[in-house]
Design a protein around this motif. Structure first.
Motif, PDB file in Angstrom:
ATOM      1  N   LEU A  17       0.824  -1.215   0.000  1.00 60.36           N
ATOM      2  CA  LEU A  17       0.000   0.000   0.000  1.00 60.36           C
ATOM      3  C   LEU A  17       0.856   1.262   0.000  1.00 60.36           C
ATOM      4  O   LEU A  17       0.412   2.344  -0.394  1.00 60.36           O
ATOM      5  CB  LEU A  17      -0.888   0.032   1.254  1.00 60.36           C
ATOM      6  N   TRP A  18       2.080   1.132   0.511  1.00 67.93           N
ATOM      7  CA  TRP A  18       2.969   2.304   0.653  1.00 67.93           C
ATOM      8  C   TRP A  18       3.220   2.922  -0.711  1.00 67.93           C
ATOM      9  O   TRP A  18       3.487   2.199  -1.678  1.00 67.93           O
ATOM     10  CB  TRP A  18       4.279   1.859   1.313  1.00 67.93           C
ATOM     11  N   GLY A  19       3.097   4.217  -0.825  1.00 64.65           N
ATOM     12  CA  GLY A  19       3.301   4.890  -2.113  1.00 64.65           C
ATOM     13  C   GLY A  19       2.002   5.049  -2.892  1.00 64.65           C
ATOM     14  O   GLY A  19       1.925   5.819  -3.834  1.00 64.65           O
ATOM     15  N   LYS A  20       0.969   4.339  -2.476  1.00 67.69           N
ATOM     16  CA  LYS A  20      -0.316   4.466  -3.182  1.00 67.69           C
ATOM     17  C   LYS A  20      -1.038   5.722  -2.688  1.00 67.69           C
ATOM     18  O   LYS A  20      -0.947   6.080  -1.511  1.00 67.69           O
ATOM     19  CB  LYS A  20      -1.221   3.264  -2.879  1.00 67.69           C
ATOM     20  N   ASN A  21      -1.788   6.350  -3.610  1.00 70.98           N
ATOM     21  CA  ASN A  21      -2.546   7.513  -3.156  1.00 70.98           C
ATOM     22  C   ASN A  21      -3.756   7.053  -2.341  1.00 70.98           C
ATOM     23  O   ASN A  21      -4.073   5.861  -2.308  1.00 70.98           O
ATOM     24  CB  ASN A  21      -2.890   8.451  -4.319  1.00 70.98           C
ATOM     25  N   THR A  22      -4.450   7.992  -1.716  1.00 69.19           N
ATOM     26  CA  THR A  22      -5.486   7.593  -0.752  1.00 69.19           C
ATOM     27  C   THR A  22      -6.692   6.937  -1.447  1.00 69.19           C
ATOM     28  O   THR A  22      -7.390   6.140  -0.829  1.00 69.19           O
ATOM     29  CB  THR A  22      -5.982   8.799   0.076  1.00 69.19           C
ATOM     30  N   PHE A  23      -6.930   7.272  -2.722  1.00 66.08           N
ATOM     31  CA  PHE A  23      -8.052   6.647  -3.431  1.00 66.08           C
ATOM     32  C   PHE A  23      -7.712   5.184  -3.753  1.00 66.08           C
ATOM     33  O   PHE A  23      -8.532   4.279  -3.568  1.00 66.08           O
ATOM     34  CB  PHE A  23      -8.379   7.415  -4.730  1.00 66.08           C
ATOM     35  N   GLU A  24      -6.471   4.989  -4.248  1.00 67.74           N
ATOM     36  CA  GLU A  24      -6.051   3.612  -4.584  1.00 67.74           C
ATOM     37  C   GLU A  24      -6.009   2.749  -3.323  1.00 67.74           C
ATOM     38  O   GLU A  24      -6.502   1.621  -3.304  1.00 67.74           O
ATOM     39  CB  GLU A  24      -4.643   3.629  -5.212  1.00 67.74           C
ATOM     40  N   ALA A  25      -5.422   3.301  -2.262  1.00 66.75           N
ATOM     41  CA  ALA A  25      -5.281   2.509  -1.031  1.00 66.75           C
ATOM     42  C   ALA A  25      -6.655   2.204  -0.416  1.00 66.75           C
ATOM     43  O   ALA A  25      -6.885   1.101   0.083  1.00 66.75           O
ATOM     44  CB  ALA A  25      -4.396   3.262  -0.032  1.00 66.75           C
TER      45      ALA A  25
ATOM     46  N   GLY B 231      -1.837   9.519   2.512  1.00 70.27           N
ATOM     47  CA  GLY B 231      -1.329   9.436   1.147  1.00 70.27           C
ATOM     48  C   GLY B 231       0.186   9.565   1.155  1.00 70.27           C
ATOM     49  O   GLY B 231       0.817   9.610   2.222  1.00 70.27           O
ATOM     50  N   PRO B 232       0.782   9.672  -0.042  1.00 72.31           N
ATOM     51  CA  PRO B 232       2.234   9.801  -0.128  1.00 72.31           C
ATOM     52  C   PRO B 232       2.779  11.008   0.660  1.00 72.31           C
ATOM     53  O   PRO B 232       3.900  10.957   1.168  1.00 72.31           O
ATOM     54  CB  PRO B 232       2.487   9.963  -1.625  1.00 72.31           C
ATOM     55  N   ALA B 233       2.002  12.079   0.784  1.00 70.81           N
ATOM     56  CA  ALA B 233       2.507  13.260   1.518  1.00 70.81           C
ATOM     57  C   ALA B 233       2.787  12.910   2.980  1.00 70.81           C
ATOM     58  O   ALA B 233       3.810  13.319   3.544  1.00 70.81           O
ATOM     59  CB  ALA B 233       1.503  14.408   1.429  1.00 70.81           C
ATOM     60  N   GLY B 234       1.885  12.158   3.597  1.00 70.68           N
ATOM     61  CA  GLY B 234       2.114  11.729   4.982  1.00 70.68           C
ATOM     62  C   GLY B 234       3.316  10.807   5.071  1.00 70.68           C
ATOM     63  O   GLY B 234       4.142  10.916   5.986  1.00 70.68           O
ATOM     64  N   GLU B 235       3.436   9.907   4.098  1.00 73.16           N
ATOM     65  CA  GLU B 235       4.588   8.989   4.087  1.00 73.16           C
ATOM     66  C   GLU B 235       5.889   9.785   3.981  1.00 73.16           C
ATOM     67  O   GLU B 235       6.900   9.421   4.576  1.00 73.16           O
ATOM     68  CB  GLU B 235       4.491   8.044   2.884  1.00 73.16           C
TER      69      GLU B 235
END
Ligand code: PTT
Ligand code: SF4
Length: 602
Positions: A136-144, A162-166
């Protein structure tokens, strides 16, 4: 006390340990829930640590009204020590996760430590697991969200980053249901720092209330009352976007990084334009006045719009097309970036470019450049490296007086209200306990409809009353405040709801006191955690005192600094704080916070 699940779920990601604790009766009585629970836990357990270290903790907290069959009750608070501001930070999100959490048997979840690998938390009633999230890491919030729904079912409550939080971007937030967002002061980065991609909750139990029959009756009457309200029909057409035209008319629409309060193209993107473009509606669970308006964005994807998002990603950056704003909004949702802070950062960079403070050329309203900036900010690359820590951080890097037009208080970007002509709302931003958020005291409507330009003590008293109701009660109860704010749903319902749920009679006076306890504890937290914290932290940006707008109703108007300072002094006096804004010992003692006053004085 009834109405609570009565349990706290604690998850230590470093040790892989999961435990359950009782929530004490005094905690419920003194702090109610939501924000109250969060600040009590954070005060007790999160001391003088780096917010992005594994010592920080993130709290997901409901209140006694959350998830009940009551108007707009599907809300929860997400709180932590903020990596954006350094003080207490929280946000309020409408999500199925709120309803599921209580049904699973918990009022709150506390996540601490840091997982070795990307992980997510699965809570299925008493069964709690930490699961692998590398895919799931790197996926945007819609995909995840789609992947997690496929695994755990569509009827799960999912909170995710999303990636920004990561990437530990300090203006990242937590998302749910592809359009709900909560945790403006960097709650997304706190989850990212813990390698925690998501929390998935499925609860099947029921909430033990004091008088279910009465609650059912009251809830039904509440829903009926809302539907019968005068403004209901208009609200359903425009939702929070009804504020757009009103703000423009009154000179408080954030325009060109808050230089102006009116936008020359406002008619091209106001609530009436939204009505024409509207294709669908979304919202939080239990809500009969759902305010998430979906339109097709400039790339024909679905995007949800709210006033704050449109104000900050539209006029504030000089963009005049609603589908283009929607595309930026959708990108922010996918990346998990807070739209308010994002719009402020982009506006700040556009102004920096205009002033020649940075070499890059980015014109107002440049849609291509704005999209590039969203990607760079979410990824922490290019110009994103300058604003990843918000506009305060950026102005510290570039200097050259840019702090005067970095639109923030305490490090949190100002939401979509230009206050050149609203001293009360400026004080609301100044004294908000999480930084410049409108959530605690949206006094602006009352202010404009009464004596707009006065700096009276009465206005300060009104501000505190709003803070007690909004930041105190609604944030700890925890329910949506919009039925009250937007369609005048009666406040007298809430003590009745509380009594049917908990069995305890609580008057508004009692609830105000709980609110005061919460505010004082948050203030004490800032004092303990932030070096040299004091009066200067309640300062709105210099722009509002120094550079009046050149157009519209507020042309030539600015805030009088001396009078603002007088209002701030009254505010401290009424709150029982000293001239530096620090709670007095007797104030803390009266609220039963003796230990806090001892710790602060030591
Ligand atoms: C809230 C802040 C707001 S407040 C808005 S629009 W607003 C922005 N929405 C964002 C978004 O969307 N996507 C995104 N990536 N970032 C966003 N950041 C901004 O976040 C929201 C509603 C709204 S819509 C408001 S006023 C009310 N806020 C409430 C509150 O604070 N407390 C409460 N008890 N009830 C409230 N009801 C309303 O909820 P934050 P939501 Mg929100 C796409 O999170 O951190 O508090 O900041 O929760 O479920 O999205 O509902 O015109
Ligand atoms: Fe959610 Fe809007 Fe309903 Fe409030 S009014 S509960 S924010 S959908």
């Amino acid at each position: 006390m009834k109405g609570y699940a009565g349990k706290l779920l604690r998850v230590d990601l470093s040790e892989g340990k999961i435990s359950k604790e009782e929530i004490s009766e005094s905690m419920k009585k003194d702090f109610l829930g939501g924000r109250g629970f969060a600040i009590k836990l954070i005060w007790d357990e999160v001391k003088k640590i780096d917010p992005l270290s594994e010592q920080n903790k993130i709290v997901f907290a409901t209140g006694p009204l959350s998830g009940q069959l009551l108007p707009s009750s599907g809300k929860m608070v997400i709180a932590s020590k903020s990596p954006l501001t350094g003080g207490y930070g929280d946000g309020n999100i409408g999500t199925m996760a709120s309803v599921h959490l209580k049904k699973a048997g918990y009022d709150m979840v506390v996540v601490e430590g840091r997982a070795e690998r990307p992980s997510y938390l699965l809570i299925e009633d008493g069964n709690v697991k930490i699961l692998e999230a590398s895919d799931l890491w790197g996926k945007n919030t819609f995909e995840a969200q789609d992947i997690l729904e496929k695994i755990h079912g569509r009827n799960s409550g999912i909170l995710l980053i999303g990636p920004a939080g990561e990437n530990l971007i300090r203006i990242s937030t937590v998302m749910s249901q592809k359009g709900r967002a909560g945790g403006r002061p960097g709650m997304g980065a706190v989850m990212g720092s813990k390698n925690l991609k998501a929390v998935v909750i499925k609860g099947t139990g029921s909430i033990p209330n004091f008088d279910d029959e009465k609650l059912k009756q009251f809830g039904k009457k509440g829903y009926e009352e809302i539907k019968g309200k005068e403004n209901y029909e208009f609200w359903m057409r425009q939702g929070t976007m009804q504020a757009f035209e009103w703000c423009n008319e009154n000179g408080c629409l954030p325009t060109y990084n808050f230089k102006e309060g009116v936008f020359e193209f406002s008619k091209e993107m106001d609530g009436y334009v939204l009505e024409k473009l509207h294709i669908d509606r979304k919202g939080c669970p239990m809500c009969s006045m759902q305010c998430g308006h979906i339109i097709k964005d400039a790339s024909a994807k679905r995007a949800e719009l709210d006033y704050e998002n449109v104000g900050m990603l539209g006029p504030n950056i000089g963009l005049r097309s609603l589908p283009q704003v929607a595309l930026l909004n959708r990108m922010a949702d996918e990346w998990g970036l807070d739209t308010i802070s994002l719009g402020s950062c982009i506006g700040f960079l556009m102004e920096a470019s205009e002033r020649g403070v940075i070499p890059e050329k980015i014109g107002w309203g440049d849609f291509e450049a704005a999209q590039k900036l969203v990607r760079e900010i979410g990824g922490g690359e290019g110009l994103g490296k300058l604003v990843y820590n918000g506009v305060r951080g950026a102005s510290e890097i570039i200097g050259k007086g840019s702090n005067r037009w970095a639109m923030q208080v305490k490090g949190l970007e100002i939401s979509a209200y230009n206050c050149h002509g609203c001293p009360g709302m400026a004080l609301s931003f100044g004294t908000s306990p999480i930084g410049a958020s409108h959530k605690d005291a949206w006094i602006i409507a009352w202010e404009i409809s009464t004596d707009r330009f006065s700096y009276s003590k009465e206005k300060v008293q009104k501000l505190i009353e709003f803070q007690r109701i909004r930041g105190g009660f609604f944030e700890s109860a925890t329910v949506c405040r919009l039925p009250w704010v937007e369609v005048s749903f009666g406040l007298d319902w809430y003590p009745k709801y509380l009594e049917a749920i908990t069995g305890n009679h609580m008057s508004w006076e009692d609830l105000y006191q709980i609110g005061d306890r919460i505010y004082n504890l948050i203030r004490a937290y800032w004092k303990r955690e932030v070096p040299r914290f004091g009066r200067a932290w309640d300062d709105p940006p210099d722009r509002w005192f120094e550079e009046p707008p050149s157009q519209g109703k507020m042309k030539g108007v600015k805030i009088d600094r001396k009078k603002y300072e007088q209002m701030l002094s009254w505010y401290y006096e009424l709150r029982g704080w000293d001239e530096d804004g620090i709670p007095l010992k007797e104030t803390l003692d009266q609220l039963g916070l003796e230990e806090v006053s001892r710790e602060l004085i030591m």
